[in-house]
Motif scaffolding. Structure first.
Motif, PDB file in Angstrom:
ATOM      1  N   PHE A   1      22.275  42.786  32.269  1.00 34.66           N
ATOM      2  CA  PHE A   1      22.960  44.070  32.113  1.00 34.66           C
ATOM      3  C   PHE A   1      24.376  43.873  31.608  1.00 34.66           C
ATOM      4  O   PHE A   1      25.020  42.887  31.955  1.00 34.66           O
TER       5      PHE A   1
ATOM      6  N   ILE B   1      27.690  45.028  32.285  1.00 35.74           N
ATOM      7  CA  ILE B   1      28.294  45.779  33.383  1.00 35.74           C
ATOM      8  C   ILE B   1      29.766  46.047  33.091  1.00 35.74           C
ATOM      9  O   ILE B   1      30.547  45.119  32.917  1.00 35.74           O
ATOM     10  N   GLU B   2      30.119  47.301  32.976  1.00 41.36           N
ATOM     11  CA  GLU B   2      31.531  47.677  32.859  1.00 41.36           C
ATOM     12  C   GLU B   2      31.870  48.453  34.134  1.00 41.36           C
ATOM     13  O   GLU B   2      31.584  49.635  34.233  1.00 41.36           O
ATOM     14  N   ALA B   3      32.421  47.744  35.096  1.00 41.66           N
ATOM     15  CA  ALA B   3      32.707  48.396  36.377  1.00 41.66           C
ATOM     16  C   ALA B   3      34.124  48.975  36.347  1.00 41.66           C
ATOM     17  O   ALA B   3      35.049  48.354  35.823  1.00 41.66           O
TER      18      ALA B   3
ATOM     19  N   ARG C   1      37.470  53.675  28.276  1.00 46.21           N
ATOM     20  CA  ARG C   1      36.341  54.157  29.035  1.00 46.21           C
ATOM     21  C   ARG C   1      36.874  55.186  30.028  1.00 46.21           C
ATOM     22  O   ARG C   1      38.064  55.195  30.334  1.00 46.21           O
TER      23      ARG C   1
ATOM     24  N   LYS D   1      29.400  48.130  43.614  1.00 43.34           N
ATOM     25  CA  LYS D   1      30.589  48.240  42.768  1.00 43.34           C
ATOM     26  C   LYS D   1      30.482  49.364  41.736  1.00 43.34           C
ATOM     27  O   LYS D   1      31.487  49.761  41.162  1.00 43.34           O
ATOM     28  N   LEU D   2      29.266  49.823  41.474  1.00 43.26           N
ATOM     29  CA  LEU D   2      29.077  50.780  40.386  1.00 43.26           C
ATOM     30  C   LEU D   2      28.925  52.198  40.892  1.00 43.26           C
ATOM     31  O   LEU D   2      28.518  52.436  42.020  1.00 43.26           O
ATOM     32  N   GLY D   3      29.260  53.152  39.999  1.00 45.57           N
ATOM     33  CA  GLY D   3      29.080  54.555  40.330  1.00 45.57           C
ATOM     34  C   GLY D   3      27.601  54.895  40.359  1.00 45.57           C
ATOM     35  O   GLY D   3      26.779  54.143  39.844  1.00 45.57           O
TER      36      GLY D   3
ATOM     37  N   ASP E   1      25.377  54.777  37.221  1.00 48.39           N
ATOM     38  CA  ASP E   1      25.043  53.467  36.679  1.00 48.39           C
ATOM     39  C   ASP E   1      24.005  52.726  37.508  1.00 48.39           C
ATOM     40  O   ASP E   1      23.423  51.770  37.051  1.00 48.39           O
TER      41      ASP E   1
ATOM     42  N   LEU F   1      26.137  44.212  43.212  1.00 50.96           N
ATOM     43  CA  LEU F   1      26.647  44.944  42.051  1.00 50.96           C
ATOM     44  C   LEU F   1      26.534  46.453  42.245  1.00 50.96           C
ATOM     45  O   LEU F   1      27.399  47.213  41.827  1.00 50.96           O
TER      46      LEU F   1
ATOM     47  N   LEU G   1      19.924  49.750  37.627  1.00 45.52           N
ATOM     48  CA  LEU G   1      19.822  48.605  38.526  1.00 45.52           C
ATOM     49  C   LEU G   1      18.743  48.831  39.575  1.00 45.52           C
ATOM     50  O   LEU G   1      18.034  47.905  39.954  1.00 45.52           O
TER      51      LEU G   1
END
Lengths: 521, 449
Positions: free
Chosen positions: A165, A167-169, A517, B233-235, B238, B230, B242
């Motif tokens: 993936f 991933i742009e956190a 972003r 950490k993500l909204g 997103d 992960l 996953l």
């Protein structure tokens, strides 16, 4: 069914299969593997010889090669014992790639795995990353050799979400909806997936990790360097143009090869794809202006496709540059790939072609048919007493249909000189072709060349469309109305250079939608 | 595909399908396999769905008469030998496949909603549907078998790109949806299907497989924990992707677990097919053979199979129809075109009948596989010329281990949801469910005389 067994060295090899020519031979070879077999169902009970498939299997009791291009890239280091164990010839080979020798296996494995992880995860590796991978190395090494250990760690690496993936956190504690600049490392991935459809190379990643990607001049220099690599053109042609122009769908076409277009075989299918690929590759390589997509009189043909187009003097199966004397064939609108993917298997569809033009050339998409609209037309008289044009009059008769079809159909009519597989024609059945069309602003055009001239007269419009599509591709999300100023900015920036590809791409890379972003909820 | 004894190396008999498919696969294989199959003490119920694209000529499909007193139509005639294990169900429709404000795209909606009863989201990039009925069954039954389900097609299987006006190819290329956002790719290559069933490793040694499994498991555990890390950490927007990845990891995990339990079991003496055979008929036959094999070795209990994608333009020159299928089905009541459509539908039914014959010839528990399967055969379009979604051509074949009383034509009032039948199937399969998409209730008539 023929079986051949051959002894080969490890590495890349080209394997060719052909039938020595006899009069029984079908066309001139094997369709590329990408062609789905279900489209190849040909004539039955044919006595003709053909190659239907080629399967390569093995190795049969092959020795694990001590050296191969892929091993060289993985084993950037060898433990001392391992290097001694190799035969003299292999040692000589490995010296070329000069892997470091490390006294301890552990140190060597760490070096190999952190190098690979950095590349695969596209960022600086953490000690957590390395520890995880080393755990797999050690467990497998306990039951096998050094290679087994590396293999186990590689499997873990390749199934990791960090590899699979992008991933742009969002940074911590940022309120939802805040715009912020991507990190250099994230920017590097955006760049390489945009231009190469692949991961950043070492040079790009090094700069990003050192935080210098945005230094004066460096971003320009990197973009130009990346564009200069042939793989940039390959990736943009396959992925950007293939999706935007829908020419990928050529592989899925099923022209009525049995009654209407019996000459439409897999070789012709590949040829019309190849022509478009070579044309676009040439546009990028020569760094032309965007509008030349429509106006270029240059293309690439082999004998079969030249005949399809009615062009004499092109012999043999190889492709070569041809200057088109008939201006109806100029640019994208004269390419069989575009004309065929906007047609039905048995006939042209001015509606689909008009819709394609509105969406992809004019950026004025039409809504889908309203609920409960009867979308079936009476087609029974086509080619007999009725032309496609007359049949589509049914759209005009119904005000509900007319609201959109009045925009689509008249645009598409101007390409009616090209049949459903992109051949030139002046008759459809018993009726002469009427290729008069009308643009959105009411301008009347007659035939493909006139349509093209009218579109080029509004060059800005076309350039804006392409820029919007390219930006969509570059950042992987739909354009919103808030992006309009950015698109206009990119177009303005590229205008001085007549909208060359390199200028447009550079301007995209520097634009806020690419660099920034918005944090999510 | 060829059956060999272990003494002969698999490598020495690797052949192309072109010549090998002609062999009667199953007859040759049964002796080699039977000993390895742990014959279940109790008859096992299995679910299969067979989908045919582009609608039917309904008047040539509809049987005459109702109840036990009916005559199979011309299109269904090849099923006469299986009449006692056949129920023709009419009156059903798929309301969710209608436009409902979304305009064109009836083909994509027909296959997209076929097993979900959900009106799919019109999009060619972000897909959204419901969980499909076969996957509900697969989830419930997956603890029993190595594979939770199999998806097969004899057509192009791409899930990406646009296949219809504004609809993703996912809607027309598969019937199976593991989650509302996770369509499962249907496999068309018999070699890959085979490897999924029996593994691709050339070593069948128990020791090698055991260490392989141990390693797979530890990779899986480690990746799963990283995905969870992960996710935090993500909204939320997103995390869907996953989660879908996690879902497929769980499926792999379960497969490994099952394989561990069975690691002492020997692999079957069956050779891998080398690829996709040339021609529709051998391709379909081989995919049907693999289904028999999968049921027989109890590797899965849930299979979906598509003869082709909706809107497929496949020609059928082998039965005298060189024109592409989809344009033909817009026949506008032209008798010659309708005749050709009927011939294609008859051809599909005849291939299905051959599959039923193989199931009947394969012993399973106290009877045959045919006695124990529940097969739903049909499509999401009725009148192909007008894209109607009812009355749908629908058949149930197989005994379902006593779940059904065959030999009947059961007629429901027009516009009864297709999902009512599927809901009934789920419950009869031993998977309790109260609702499926737009279902309004279960059928009681299918198991009663």
């Amino acid at each position: 069914m023929l079986q051949v067994r051959a002894s080969l060295t490890a590495g890349l090899h080209q394997v060719l299969a052909t039938i020595v020519k006899t009069e029984d031979i079908k066309a001139e070879g094997l369709g590329p593997a990408r062609i789905p077999i279900w489209n190849r169902e040909g004539d039955v009970n044919s006595a003709e010889l053909a190659i239907s498939s080629l399967l390569i299997d093995g190795p049969y009791n092959g020795r694990v090669p001590q050296n191969s291009p892929s091993r060289q890239r993985i084993f950037v280091c060898l433990p001392r014992a391992e290097s001694r164990a190799q035969p003299a010839s292999a040692r000589e080979d490995t010296r070329r790639s000069s892997p470091e020798l490390d006294a301890t296996e552990g140190g060597c494995a760490t070096k190999i795995l952190s190098t690979l992880a950095r590349r695969a995860y596209r960022r600086q590796v953490t000690s957590d990353d390395v520890q995880t991978l080393m755990g797999f190395f050690q467990r497998a090494r306990a039951n096998g050799d050094f290679d087994d250990g590396i293999r186990a760690a590689l499997e873990r690496l390749l199934t990791s979400p960090d590899f699979l993936f992008r991933i742009e956190a969002d940074p911590n504690a940022l309120p939802a909806g805040t715009a912020y600049r991507l990190s250099d490392v994230e920017l590097a991935s955006r760049l390489s997936f945009f231009l190469w459809s692949s991961i950043p190379d070492d040079e790009l990643l090094d700069l990003a990790i050192r935080g210098r990607l945005r230094d004066a001049g460096l971003l320009d220099q990197q973009v130009r360097r990346m564009l200069a690599e042939p793989r940039a053109r390959g990736a943009l042609v396959d992925n950007f143009f293939g999706q935007w122009l829908q020419t990928r769908n050529v592989w899925r076409l099923t022209p009525d090869a049995n009654t209407k277009f019996p000459w439409f075989d897999d070789n012709l299918r590949s040829a019309i794809v190849r022509e478009t690929e070579l044309f676009l590759d040439d546009q990028l390589r020569a760094d032309r202006g965007i509008a030349e997509l429509l106006t270029s009189d240059s293309t690439f043909l082999n004998e079969q496709l030249a005949r399809h187009y009615g062009i004499a003097g092109v012999y043999g199966s190889h492709f070569r540059r041809v200057t088109l004397t008939d201006e109806n064939r100029w640019g994208l609108l004269g390419k069989a790939s575009v004309l065929a993917v906007t047609s039905y298997p048995t006939r042209t569809s001015p509606t689909i072609r008009g819709k394609w033009l509105l969406e992809n050339i004019l950026a004025a998409p039409v809504p889908p048919p309203p609920p409960n609209a009867n979308t079936n037309l009476d087609e029974s008289k086509i080619g007999k007493s009725t032309t496609v044009r007359e049949m589509l009059e049914q759209h005009r008769a119904n005000p509900v249909c007319a609201s959109c079809h009045a925009r689509m159909d008249p645009l598409g009519f101007s390409l009616e000189n090209f049949d459903a597989v992109g051949q030139w024609r002046s008759m459809d059945g018993d009726s002469a072709i009427n290729a008069t069309g009308v643009l959105l602003d009411g301008t009347k055009v007659d035939g493909p060349a006139a349509l093209r001239r009218a579109l080029v007269a509004q060059k800005q419009q076309f350039v804006r469309t392409v820029t919007g599509k390219l930006l969509t591709y570059a950042i992987g999300r739909q354009m919103e109305s808030a992006d309009a100023p950015a698109i206009r900015g990119i177009v303005r920036a590229a205008a001085a250079d007549d909208y060359r590809w390199s200028s447009t791409i550079l301007a995209i890379v520097k634009s806020p939608p690419f660099q920034m972003r918005r944090s999510r909820s | 595909m060829i059956v060999t004894k272990k003494a002969i190396s698999r490598r020495t008999v690797l052949r192309g399908m072109g010549t090998a498919v002609a062999l009667p696969l199953l007859d040759a294989m049964i002796p080699a396999l039977v000993a390895q199959v742990n014959t279940p003490a109790k008859a096992v119920r299995r679910l299969g769905v067979v989908y045919h694209p582009n609608g039917v000529i309904y008047e040539n499909w509809l049987p005459k008469g109702a109840g036990r007193d009916f005559v199979l139509s011309r299109t269904l005639a090849p099923l006469e030998p299986f009449r006692n294990q056949l129920i023709v169900v009419t009156g059903l429709s798929s309301h969710q496949a209608e436009a409902l404000g979304d305009g064109g795209g009836d083909h994509s909606r027909a296959s997209g909603s076929y097993l979900t009863g959900v009106h799919v989201k019109k999009s060619d990039s972000v897909v959204e549907n419901g969980m499909s009925m076969d996957q509900i069954a697969a989830k419930a039954l997956e603890k029993e078998t190595q594979l939770s389900s199999l998806q097969l097609t004899a057509d192009d299987n791409s899930l990406v790109g646009s296949c219809d006006v504004g609809y993703s190819c996912a809607y027309s290329s598969t019937l199976s949806w593991r989650t509302p956002t996770l369509p499962l790719m249907a496999e068309n290559n018999p070699r890959i299907v085979f490897e999924r069933l029996f593994g691709s490793s050339d070593s069948t040694g128990a020791g090698v497989r055991a260490s392989r499994l141990r390693q797979d498991r530890s990779i899986l555990d480690s990746v799963t924990s990283r995905v969870k890390q992960l996710q935090q950490k993500l909204g939320p927007s997103d995390t869907t992707k996953l989660s879908d990845y996690l879902e497929s990891l769980r499926d792999t995990e379960r497969r490994i677990q099952k394989a561990e339990e069975q690691r002492t079991k020997e692999g079957p003496d069956v050779d891998r097919p080398s690829g996709v055979p040339d021609g529709f008929e051998p391709h379909v036959q081989l995919l049907y053979d693999l289904q028999v094999l999968a049921y027989q070795a109890d590797l899965t209990r849930v299979i979906t199979f598509m003869y082709g994608r909706e809107q497929t333009g496949r020609p059928y020159p082998q039965i005298g129809i060189p024109e592409p299928h989809h344009p033909l089905t817009h026949h506008q009541n032209d008798a010659a075109k309708m005749e050709k459509c009927t011939k294609i539908q008859l051809y599909h039914v005849a291939l299905f009948a051959a599959y039923l014959e193989k199931l009947r010839a394969t012993p399973d528990g106290d009877g045959s596989l045919l006695d124990h399967v529940m097969l739903l055969y049909g499509g999401g379009i009725s009148n192909s010329d007008r894209h109607t979604h009812g009355p749908l051509p629908t058949l149930l074949a197989g005994g379902g281990a006593g779940a059904f009383k065959g030999g009947r034509h059961v007629v429901y009032p027009d516009d009864t949801p297709l999902t009512n039948l599927q809901l009934t199937l789920l419950n009869r399969l031993g998977v309790p469910a109260e609702r499926l998409g737009d279902s309004t209730g279960q059928f009681t008539e299918l198991s009663e005389l």
